[in-house]
Enzyme design. Structure first.
Site, PDB file in Angstrom:
ATOM      1  N   ASP A  32     -11.730  -0.732   3.836  1.00  0.00           N
ATOM      2  CA  ASP A  32     -12.424  -0.116   4.976  1.00  0.00           C
ATOM      3  C   ASP A  32     -13.472  -1.072   5.508  1.00  0.00           C
ATOM      4  OD1 ASP A  32     -11.090   2.327   4.878  1.00  0.00           O
ATOM      5  OD2 ASP A  32     -12.452   3.120   3.361  1.00  0.00           O
ATOM      6  N   ASP A  42      -7.017   0.294  -0.544  1.00  0.00           N
ATOM      7  CA  ASP A  42      -7.673   0.773   0.663  1.00  0.00           C
ATOM      8  C   ASP A  42      -8.765  -0.226   1.002  1.00  0.00           C
ATOM      9  OD1 ASP A  42      -7.596   2.882   2.374  1.00  0.00           O
ATOM     10  OD2 ASP A  42      -8.765   4.241   1.123  1.00  0.00           O
ATOM     11  N   ARG A  78       0.823  -1.195   0.000  1.00  0.00           N
ATOM     12  CA  ARG A  78       0.000   0.000   0.000  1.00  0.00           C
ATOM     13  C   ARG A  78       0.866   1.258   0.000  1.00  0.00           C
ATOM     14  NH1 ARG A  78      -4.101   2.341   4.567  1.00  0.00           N
ATOM     15  NH2 ARG A  78      -5.040   3.746   3.121  1.00  0.00           N
ATOM     16  N   ARG A 107      -3.679   5.820  -3.756  1.00  0.00           N
ATOM     17  CA  ARG A 107      -3.273   4.656  -2.973  1.00  0.00           C
ATOM     18  C   ARG A 107      -3.464   3.369  -3.774  1.00  0.00           C
ATOM     19  NH1 ARG A 107      -6.578   6.135   1.108  1.00  0.00           N
ATOM     20  NH2 ARG A 107      -5.469   8.085   0.991  1.00  0.00           N
TER      21      ARG A 107
END
Ligand code: ROI
Length: 165
Positions: free
Chosen positions: A100, A98, A86, A95
């Site tokens: 989440d 990611d 990352r 990025r």
């Protein structure tokens, strides 16, 4: 539905073959310890939220079943991000991957490392539209369904993409 122990993860990438990162991450989620991936949304191309001088994102959502605690699952997601090397050069910048944790069953949690439901998801079409494919009838703590929240967002900068394989 809100008490079911289904977990939802949002995925995003905008560097270095973003579609490949997201497709591989969807497979890798199925191999985390004590965890299974039950389904995945389509992939979407989205204009960046934040600085516009960065590539478009690929976003998706996945539904998992897991016996890991929320923080143990967060550790696993962060380790998976690191395995994608990352890169995160600046806040709100590009990025490689990611991940989440959006929802963990009906749990509401406020800790320094993790807030559930994810505090920023409600205003983000690139999170809510994929999530609505998987959990449209899910009722949020505020009484609205995910489908209703997704339908109220401006989705003009969000487009489904065809799978690479
Ligand atoms: N913008 C889009 N479209 N998709 C993302 O996943 C995303 N993630 C981020 C920021 C930089 C806020 N913008 C994004 O972290």
């Amino acid at each position: 539905m809100s008490l079911e122990r289904h977990l939802y993860v949002g995925l995003g990438s905008n560097l270095d073959d973003p579609q490949g990162h997201v497709e591989r991450a969807l497979e890798e989620l199925d191999r985390l310890p004590l965890t299974r991936r039950l389904s995945g949304s389509r992939l979407y191309a989205s204009r960046p939220l934040g600085p516009q001088d960065q590539p478009d994102f690929i976003n998706a959502a996945a539904r998992l079943e897991s016996r890991l605690s929320p923080l143990a699952l967060l550790d696993q997601l962060q380790a998976l991000e690191q395995r994608h090397r990352r890169l995160r050069r600046r806040r709100w910048g590009p990025r490689t991957l990611d991940l989440d944790l959006l929802l963990y069953g009906g749990l509401s949690l406020h800790t320094p490392r993790l807030t559930l439901p994810h505090p920023e998801m409600l205003g983000r079409s690139f999170v809510m539209v994929p999530l609505a494919e998987l959990a449209g009838s899910w009722t949020l703590p505020d009484g609205r369904t995910i489908a209703a929240v997704a339908a109220g967002l401006d989705g003009t900068d969000l487009h489904p993409v065809l799978p690479a394989i």
